[in-house]
Each structure stands twice: as C-alpha cells, then as structure tokens.
Scaffold this active site. Structure first.
Site, PDB file in Angstrom:
ATOM      1  N   ARG A  54       0.705  -1.299  -0.044  1.00  0.00           N
ATOM      2  CA  ARG A  54      -0.044  -0.076   0.059  1.00  0.00           C
ATOM      3  C   ARG A  54       0.836   1.282  -0.047  1.00  0.00           C
ATOM      4  NH1 ARG A  54      -3.051  -3.799   2.036  1.00  0.00           N
ATOM      5  NH2 ARG A  54      -0.826  -4.665   3.003  1.00  0.00           N
ATOM      6  N   THR A  55       1.775   1.298   0.908  1.00  0.00           N
ATOM      7  CA  THR A  55       2.775   2.707   1.040  1.00  0.00           C
ATOM      8  C   THR A  55       3.410   2.919  -0.188  1.00  0.00           C
ATOM      9  OG1 THR A  55       2.484   2.117   3.503  1.00  0.00           O
ATOM     10  CG2 THR A  55       4.020   3.809   2.796  1.00  0.00           C
ATOM     11  N   LYS A  82      25.101  -6.190  -1.091  1.00  0.00           N
ATOM     12  CA  LYS A  82      26.426  -6.270  -1.265  1.00  0.00           C
ATOM     13  C   LYS A  82      27.078  -5.604   0.120  1.00  0.00           C
ATOM     14  CE  LYS A  82      26.460  -5.997  -6.276  1.00  0.00           C
ATOM     15  NZ  LYS A  82      26.334  -4.827  -7.394  1.00  0.00           N
ATOM     16  N   ARG A 104      11.260   3.810   3.786  1.00  0.00           N
ATOM     17  CA  ARG A 104      10.737   2.792   4.756  1.00  0.00           C
ATOM     18  C   ARG A 104      12.068   1.874   5.250  1.00  0.00           C
ATOM     19  NH1 ARG A 104       5.552  -1.219   4.632  1.00  0.00           N
ATOM     20  NH2 ARG A 104       4.689   0.599   5.240  1.00  0.00           N
ATOM     21  N   HIS A 134       4.742   5.559  11.801  1.00  0.00           N
ATOM     22  CA  HIS A 134       4.279   5.444  10.278  1.00  0.00           C
ATOM     23  C   HIS A 134       3.087   6.635  10.049  1.00  0.00           C
ATOM     24  CE1 HIS A 134       3.162   4.136   6.336  1.00  0.00           C
ATOM     25  NE2 HIS A 134       2.749   2.660   6.856  1.00  0.00           N
TER      26      HIS A 134
HETATM   27  N1   CP Z   1      -0.337  -0.217   5.848  1.00  0.00           N
HETATM   28  C1   CP Z   1       0.940  -0.434   5.326  1.00  0.00           C
HETATM   29  O1   CP Z   1       1.900   0.325   5.714  1.00  0.00           O
HETATM   30  O2   CP Z   1       0.728  -1.367   4.374  1.00  0.00           O
HETATM   31  P1   CP Z   1       2.094  -1.983   3.462  1.00  0.00           P
HETATM   32  O3   CP Z   1       3.097  -2.437   4.326  1.00  0.00           O
HETATM   33  O4   CP Z   1       1.482  -2.857   2.479  1.00  0.00           O
HETATM   34  O5   CP Z   1       2.582  -0.534   2.914  1.00  0.00           O
END
Ligand code: CP
Length: 320
Positions: A54-55, A82, A104, A134
């Site tokens: 999603r993100t 590496k 991320r 998040h």
């Molecule tokens: N909600 C969320 O962060 O989903 P993803 O890990 O799929 O990005």
C-alpha cells in the site's frame, strides 16, 4: 514543513492543514485525467528497505498525480545486498537529484538519521520505520475518520492488538490525541510496550467493554515476523480474546467504522465478515492514502521550492 518524520512533531494546525490539503488534492481523482502539474520537474525517490504494498504504491501514485518524476528503489536486488550502507545509498540518490526521499526501513530511527545527519539536503518522509512511527498511515486514518465522523474532538477510538510492534498504533495515538479524540488501546499485557502508561491514551485488556459505544475501532495486524517469543498461547486464544467478529462489531455505536491498516490476517485479528462488512472502511483507507500522500509531498516540496512565491494553493491548483 521540510520533513515528515513523526506525528508527534505535528501541531493540531499542521495536522489539519495536511488533512484539508489532502481533501483539496483528492478532488483530482474525480477527473478523467488524474494529474496536476504542481511538482513538475521535481524528483521523488521511494527508498524501501522493507516490504510494502500500500505505502509504496500510493506514494508512487501520489507523486505521479502531481507530475513529479518518481524513482522507486527496493533494497532487494540493489547494492544493499552487497553491504552498501544507508549513508552511501542516500548519497547516491542525492547525487541523482532527489528532491524528496520517502523512506521505509526496518530500523526505528532510520528516517531521522537520514534527515538530520547532513548526508542529504532533500526532504525526508517517513514511510514506516521499524516499530517506531508510520505518520502517513495515521494521517490517512485520521482523514478516513473525519470523512465518516466529521469532528474528531471527543470521539472514542479503540485501537486493538499488537501494540508492542506497531508503528501504526504509536503514530495514531499521537495524532488522534492531538486532534482531540479519546483513544483506548486494547491488547494482551504481553503486547503492550513498556511506558505505554505515559502515552496520551487509556489502556484496557477488556475488548468487549472498550467497544461498547465506541465511534471507531482500528484492528492492528499481529506482526508474527517481529515476534521472537510466544506472546500469546495460540492463534485461537488470541482471536477469541482480541479478535473482531460480528458479535463484537455490534457493540460499537451506530455509524461506527472499522479500520485496519493492512495487510490483514483474516480470521485472526479480524473476521472476514467484519473486514468485508458494512462498517469496514479498509478499502477507503487505501484510496485516501493517495490523497494524503499527495498532500504531504505537496507541502514538503512546496515549502522548499525556489519559486514557492508563485506556487498556487492546493485549492487553486485543483481548480486551474
Ligand atoms: N499499511 C501499510 O503500511 O501497508 P504496507 O506495508 O503494504 O505498505
């Protein structure tokens, strides 16, 4: 707003600005051509060291809808395998002209390191760091709550499940309390972090009691991949005590909604009936994620634009 690292950094006015900007920019999705020229010539790099559906996709869609150039970097298949460090990866991306890096990372604090180390001069947006925060997930959750409940002041929101490993819970508790909601966390004692008593929320172990008359419930994923011990006796036991099924969902207030950040463990923290039921806004959360991420990119990059004096407001940009 140069970076977005944590919802704890946001004042009420800043959070509302992001949500209102998302509402304006989201209007573009009603058009046949879902694109604005606002970030033409800017480069957004999605730097993903951890899996995401999603993100990653919604940041990509958001940047493209604002006409930015988008580079998506996944650690899998890159020189990270590496042994290349975060610093050298960041310097490489900076050298390629990144204006914003969406990161991320499995390590809590990685986006802070990137933003404050001096390694890069671009904006940094936290797309989920370890078990820490998040922020764009919490913002899209707040956006979805506002769409259904209007004012969040005084609304009762229950967040249930694996709080210990949840960056979503941390970001939501901070943001929703800033916006005036009354948040209750419900989890087994083993899945609550040390110091949760200092968070701006209530804590309970009784899900039925917490759900009674609540305006919204957010179910958290049980993060088996982060568990290095037995935190509960069995999946069946967890589901019985802390899972959301139709009987429990009926305890909520009329008009209450059910959220889940995804990905879901259907049949564990949430039954399929509830996930696909009339109170569920889980698919809407995904849609709203694009608008919220458009707003975040617009605000962090708009604030840094050399020509920001001539920059149109979000409402003007959509109306043009
Ligand atoms: N909600 C969320 O962060 O989903 P993803 O890990 O799929 O990005």
């Amino acid at each position: 707003m140069r970076h977005l690292l944590s919802t704890s950094d946001l004042t009420r006015d800043e959070a509302l600005l992001i949500l209102d900007t998302a509402a304006e920019l989201g209007r573009v999705t009603d058009r046949a051509v879902k694109k604005l020229p606002t970030l033409r010539g800017r480069t957004v790099v999605n730097l993903f060291f951890e899996d995401s559906t999603r993100t990653r996709i919604s940041f990509e869609a958001a940047a493209k809808r604002l006409s930015a150039d988008v580079i998506t970097f996944s650690a899998k298949g890159s020189s990270v395998s590496k042994g290349e460090s975060l610093k050298d990866t960041a310097l490489t991306l900076e050298a390629m002209g990144a204006d914003a890096v969406v990161v991320r990372h499995h390590a809590s604090g990685a986006p802070y390191r990137l933003a404050h180390s001096g390694w890069v001069g671009c904006s940094v947006v936290n797309a989920g760091d370890g078990t820490h925060e998040h922020p764009t997930q919490a913002l899209l959750d707040a956006f979805t709550l506002r769409e259904h409940l209007r004012e969040l002041e005084g609304r009762r929101v229950v967040i249930v499940g694996d709080v210990l490993h949840s960056r979503v819970a941390r970001s939501n508790v901070a943001l929703l309390s800033t916006l005036g909601a009354q948040v209750t966390l419900v989890a087994p004692p083993t899945l609550l972090p040390v110091g949760v008593d200092t968070w701006p929320c209530a804590v309970s172990y009784d899900l039925d009691a917490a759900l009674e008359g609540a305006d919204a419930v957010m179910m958290l994923r049980v993060q088996n991949e982060r568990m290095n011990a037995a935190y509960f006796p069995s999946t069946h036991e967890y589901s019985r005590r802390y899972g959301l099924d139709t009987r429990r969902a009926a305890l909520l207030a009329d008009g209450a909604i059910v959220l889940h950040p995804g990905p879901m463990n259907r049949g564990m923290e949430i039954s399929a009936d509830v996930a696909d039921g009339p109170r569920s806004v889980i698919v809407e959360q995904v849609t709203n994620g694009v608008s919220v991420r458009m707003a975040v990119l617009y605000l962090v990059l708009g604030a840094r634009a050399e020509d920001s004096a001539g920059e149109a407001s979000a409402a003007e940009a959509v109306s043009a």
